[in-house]
Write an enzyme that holds these catalytic residues in place. Structure first.
Site, PDB file in Angstrom:
ATOM      1  N   CYS A   1      36.282  43.143  43.621  1.00  9.79           N
ATOM      2  CA  CYS A   1      36.435  41.855  43.542  1.00  9.79           C
ATOM      3  C   CYS A   1      35.627  40.785  44.687  1.00  9.79           C
ATOM      4  O   CYS A   1      34.894  39.936  44.232  1.00  9.79           O
ATOM      5  CB  CYS A   1      38.030  41.441  43.684  1.00  9.79           C
TER       6      CYS A   1
ATOM      7  N   LYS B   1      41.272  30.731  43.982  1.00  8.32           N
ATOM      8  CA  LYS B   1      41.146  32.339  44.326  1.00  8.32           C
ATOM      9  C   LYS B   1      39.767  32.688  44.594  1.00  8.32           C
ATOM     10  O   LYS B   1      39.832  33.724  45.548  1.00  8.32           O
ATOM     11  CB  LYS B   1      41.401  32.993  42.775  1.00  8.32           C
TER      12      LYS B   1
ATOM     13  N   GLU C   1      45.531  36.079  40.573  1.00  7.16           N
ATOM     14  CA  GLU C   1      46.267  37.123  41.065  1.00  7.16           C
ATOM     15  C   GLU C   1      45.845  37.258  42.297  1.00  7.16           C
ATOM     16  O   GLU C   1      44.744  37.795  42.512  1.00  7.16           O
ATOM     17  CB  GLU C   1      46.106  38.459  40.118  1.00  7.16           C
TER      18      GLU C   1
HETATM   19  N1  LIG Z   1      41.733  44.805  40.363  1.00  4.27           N
HETATM   20  C1  LIG Z   1      42.069  43.841  41.396  1.00  4.27           C
HETATM   21  O1  LIG Z   1      42.420  44.029  42.488  1.00  4.27           O
HETATM   22  C2  LIG Z   1      42.183  42.339  40.967  1.00  4.27           C
HETATM   23  C3  LIG Z   1      43.037  41.555  41.659  1.00  4.27           C
HETATM   24  C4  LIG Z   1      42.860  40.286  41.292  1.00  4.27           C
HETATM   25  C5  LIG Z   1      42.261  39.681  40.412  1.00  4.27           C
HETATM   26  N2  LIG Z   1      41.520  40.582  39.451  1.00  4.27           N
HETATM   27  C6  LIG Z   1      40.817  39.888  38.328  1.00  4.27           C
HETATM   28  O2  LIG Z   1      41.574  40.428  37.192  1.00  4.27           O
HETATM   29  C7  LIG Z   1      40.546  40.596  36.186  1.00  4.27           C
HETATM   30  C8  LIG Z   1      40.663  42.194  35.581  1.00  4.27           C
HETATM   31  O3  LIG Z   1      40.422  43.207  36.586  1.00  4.27           O
HETATM   32  P1  LIG Z   1      40.696  44.582  36.404  1.00  4.27           P
HETATM   33  O4  LIG Z   1      40.269  45.245  37.779  1.00  4.27           O
HETATM   34  O5  LIG Z   1      42.162  44.858  35.943  1.00  4.27           O
HETATM   35  O6  LIG Z   1      39.779  44.833  35.440  1.00  4.27           O
HETATM   36  P2  LIG Z   1      39.661  46.268  34.325  1.00  4.27           P
HETATM   37  O7  LIG Z   1      38.143  46.033  33.901  1.00  4.27           O
HETATM   38  O8  LIG Z   1      39.850  47.437  35.072  1.00  4.27           O
HETATM   39  O9  LIG Z   1      40.443  45.869  33.120  1.00  4.27           O
HETATM   40  C9  LIG Z   1      40.164  45.083  32.373  1.00  4.27           C
HETATM   41  C10 LIG Z   1      40.579  45.460  30.786  1.00  4.27           C
HETATM   42  O10 LIG Z   1      40.580  44.325  29.978  1.00  4.27           O
HETATM   43  C11 LIG Z   1      40.293  44.889  28.557  1.00  4.27           C
HETATM   44  N3  LIG Z   1      39.679  44.163  27.753  1.00  4.27           N
HETATM   45  C12 LIG Z   1      38.306  43.678  27.651  1.00  4.27           C
HETATM   46  N4  LIG Z   1      38.279  42.612  26.536  1.00  4.27           N
HETATM   47  C13 LIG Z   1      39.545  42.636  25.911  1.00  4.27           C
HETATM   48  C14 LIG Z   1      40.050  41.883  24.802  1.00  4.27           C
HETATM   49  N5  LIG Z   1      39.001  41.022  24.438  1.00  4.27           N
HETATM   50  N6  LIG Z   1      41.243  42.345  24.430  1.00  4.27           N
HETATM   51  C15 LIG Z   1      42.109  42.928  25.225  1.00  4.27           C
HETATM   52  N7  LIG Z   1      41.710  43.761  26.122  1.00  4.27           N
HETATM   53  C16 LIG Z   1      40.339  43.376  26.736  1.00  4.27           C
HETATM   54  C17 LIG Z   1      39.312  46.178  28.919  1.00  4.27           C
HETATM   55  O11 LIG Z   1      39.158  47.355  27.799  1.00  4.27           O
HETATM   56  C18 LIG Z   1      39.929  46.839  30.394  1.00  4.27           C
HETATM   57  O12 LIG Z   1      40.678  47.695  30.279  1.00  4.27           O
HETATM   58  C19 LIG Z   1      39.199  40.368  36.711  1.00  4.27           C
HETATM   59  O13 LIG Z   1      38.737  38.900  36.430  1.00  4.27           O
HETATM   60  C20 LIG Z   1      39.440  40.617  38.377  1.00  4.27           C
HETATM   61  O14 LIG Z   1      38.796  39.749  38.871  1.00  4.27           O
HETATM   62  C21 LIG Z   1      41.587  41.974  39.797  1.00  4.27           C
END
Ligand SMILES: NC(=O)c1ccc[n+]([C@@H]2O[C@H](COP(=O)([O-])OP(=O)(O)OC[C@H]3O[C@@H](n4cnc5c(N)ncnc54)[C@H](O)[C@@H]3O)[C@@H](O)[C@H]2O)c1
Length: 446
Positions: free
Chosen positions: A259, A203, A144
């Site tokens: 990130c 990424k 993403e």
């Molecule tokens: N935040 C950003 O801008 C962004 C951009 C690109 C990529 N990413 C990537 O996306 C991923 C998630 O980032 P985020 O910011 O949304 O994280 P976050 O911590 O806000 O959300 C992750 C969610 O996953 C849930 N979760 C954990 N284990 C689980 C399971 N086994 N089953 C179901 N749900 C589960 C958690 O409860 C949490 O709500 C990361 O790898 C991050 O590097 C994030």
């Protein structure tokens, strides 16, 4: 997922999370209570929720019903054991893969949406193949690239979509199935298909290059302050070179967010684990420079306020790591506040979207002092004007638009004199502030 639901009305999208509080917030009638603030998101949720977008904690049922599963769980930096402080913690990914294997009763396409170390797909495939009961899984990498604060536009007008998958007939079919989703709103030329490893690594590399540009201009900002050059003028002059380009050249108190740091640390760890020490050192420097920039800003505040901030009130304008988000992960404000509190300054924060509990949780997470002490030194108010009342200095930590248009004469009247402004985001008109009577420090300007 909201954008996919919006653009593909015939597809049912279900977001499942093991955190029931978060799911309750996503289902809240009052759209002000959604857990994520993002311009345009509440409007899209209002349109799609209950139509073809659903939020639930019923993970097993959702796995059984789905044809395609996006793993989007958190991949934070490890805080324990081997790779502590650098490697990605893959425990949430593994638990997720195991729950998919256990619940799945039909073939699935599993999409890595989380940012992962290169070659993680192999581990996921291994777990799925060895723990499921005869179900076929096809693993795709679909990193993403959206940025918080502009997430909806970044998705709707994406520069490119990257899909990594196997070159086998079933791998190609899975890649095309995922591509078909994005083709609802993006031309096919913008959808790149690669092998899985290129996609996973791209990424990390994209984030490393973006962060490197910020650290590069921030390094120059320190030099500008010593030489009477102006960092915005330098940025403009170099950005007009089409080989360099103008974006991501804004000097600031440092990058934050969930990130950049974690993804570079992860890249550093991978390089080290392959014995590429020089490569690891090169990228690590991007983070070290970022830490230096935050430290430098805090030290400048202390030295300017006559080498003592003890008992002084310092107003923080903004706490979020950037404007138009309520996300505070790795926000520069946390580290600057921590350094000033060490010197017994009293910090009063105004941020339009971040709540006090979050700010305290951020400080407590650093573990520098007790929660009671952090509470003693940090106050949170509901307006920028209130924050400035009797303050010795204002520090701009987030570039929220509303800070530019404040009545700065009123703010000046309310403050202790001399009234200092430390602009860590270079958003204020320093000439106007100087004419009111403020003493202004702008990062990257002597
Ligand atoms: N935040 C950003 O801008 C962004 C951009 C690109 C990529 N990413 C990537 O996306 C991923 C998630 O980032 P985020 O910011 O949304 O994280 P976050 O911590 O806000 O959300 C992750 C969610 O996953 C849930 N979760 C954990 N284990 C689980 C399971 N086994 N089953 C179901 N749900 C589960 C958690 O409860 C949490 O709500 C990361 O790898 C991050 O590097 C994030």
């Amino acid at each position: 997922m909201t954008v996919i639901a919006n653009k593909c009305p015939e597809i049912k999208v279900e977001v499942v999370d093991i955190n029931p509080t978060r799911i309750a917030q996503w289902n809240d009638e009052d759209l002000d209570n959604l857990p994520v603030y993002e311009p345009g998101l509440a409007e899209l949720i209002a349109e799609t929720r209950g139509r073809n977008l659903f939020f639930s904690t019923d993970v097993d049922r959702a796995i059984q019903e789905a044809d395609m599963i996006f793993i989007s769980v958190n991949t934070p930096t490890k805080t324990y054991g081997k790779g502590k402080g650098q490697a990605a913690d893959l425990k949430y990914i593994e638990l997720c893969a195991r729950s998919i294997a256990k619940a799945a009763t039909s073939d699935k396409i599993v999409v890595e949406k989380s940012t992962l170390p290169v070659r993680t797909a192999a581990a996921i495939k291994n777990i799925l193949d060895n723990t499921s009961s005869g179900v076929q899984f096809e693993i795709l990498s679909n990193p993403e690239f959206l940025a918080e604060g502009t997430a909806i536009t970044d998705l709707v007008e994406a520069d490119r979509i990257l899909i990594g998958g196997d070159e086998t007939p079933s791998g190609i079919a899975a890649r095309n199935a995922l591509s078909a989703i994005y083709e609802h709103w993006l031309p096919k030329e913008k959808i790149l298909q690669t092998n899985v490893w290129s996609s996973e690594l791209s990424k990390l590399v994209a984030n490393a290059f973006l962060a490197q540009r910020v650290s590069s201009i921030n390094a120059i900002s320190a030099l500008c302050e010593k030489t009477d050059a102006d960092v915005d003028e330098v940025a403009k002059a170099i950005g007009l070179d089409s080989r360099i380009g103008p974006k991501f050249l804004k000097a600031s108190v440092g990058f934050g967010g969930s990130c950049f740091q974690k993804d570079i640390l992860n890249l550093v760890y991978i390089a080290k684990s392959y014995g590429l020490q020089e490569v690891a050192d090169y990228w690590e420097q991007v983070i070290l420079l970022n830490d230096y920039q935050k430290k430098r800003f805090a030290e400048h505040i202390i030295s300017t306020l006559y080498n003592t901030v003890s008992g002084k009130k310092i107003a923080f304008y903004g706490w979020a790591f950037k404007k138009d988000t309520n996300d505070t992960r790795e926000a520069a404000a946390i580290y600057v506040a921590d350094a000033l509190i060490e010197e017994h300054a009293h910090i009063t924060v105004y941020d339009p979207k971040v709540k006090k509990e979050q700010m305290l949780a951020d400080l407590n997470y650093l573990g520098t002092r007790s929660a009671e002490e952090n509470e003693k030194y940090l106050s949170v108010v509901n307006s920028a004007y209130e924050a400035s009342q009797d303050a010795h200095a204002i520090a701009v930590l987030t570039e929220w638009d509303e800070f530019v248009d404040l009545n700065w004469s009123d703010i000046y009247q309310a403050m202790m004199k001399p009234a200092f402004v430390f602009d860590g985001r270079r958003i204020l008109d320093d000439q106007q502030l100087n004419s009111i009577g403020f003493k202004v420090y702008k990062i990257g300007q002597s």
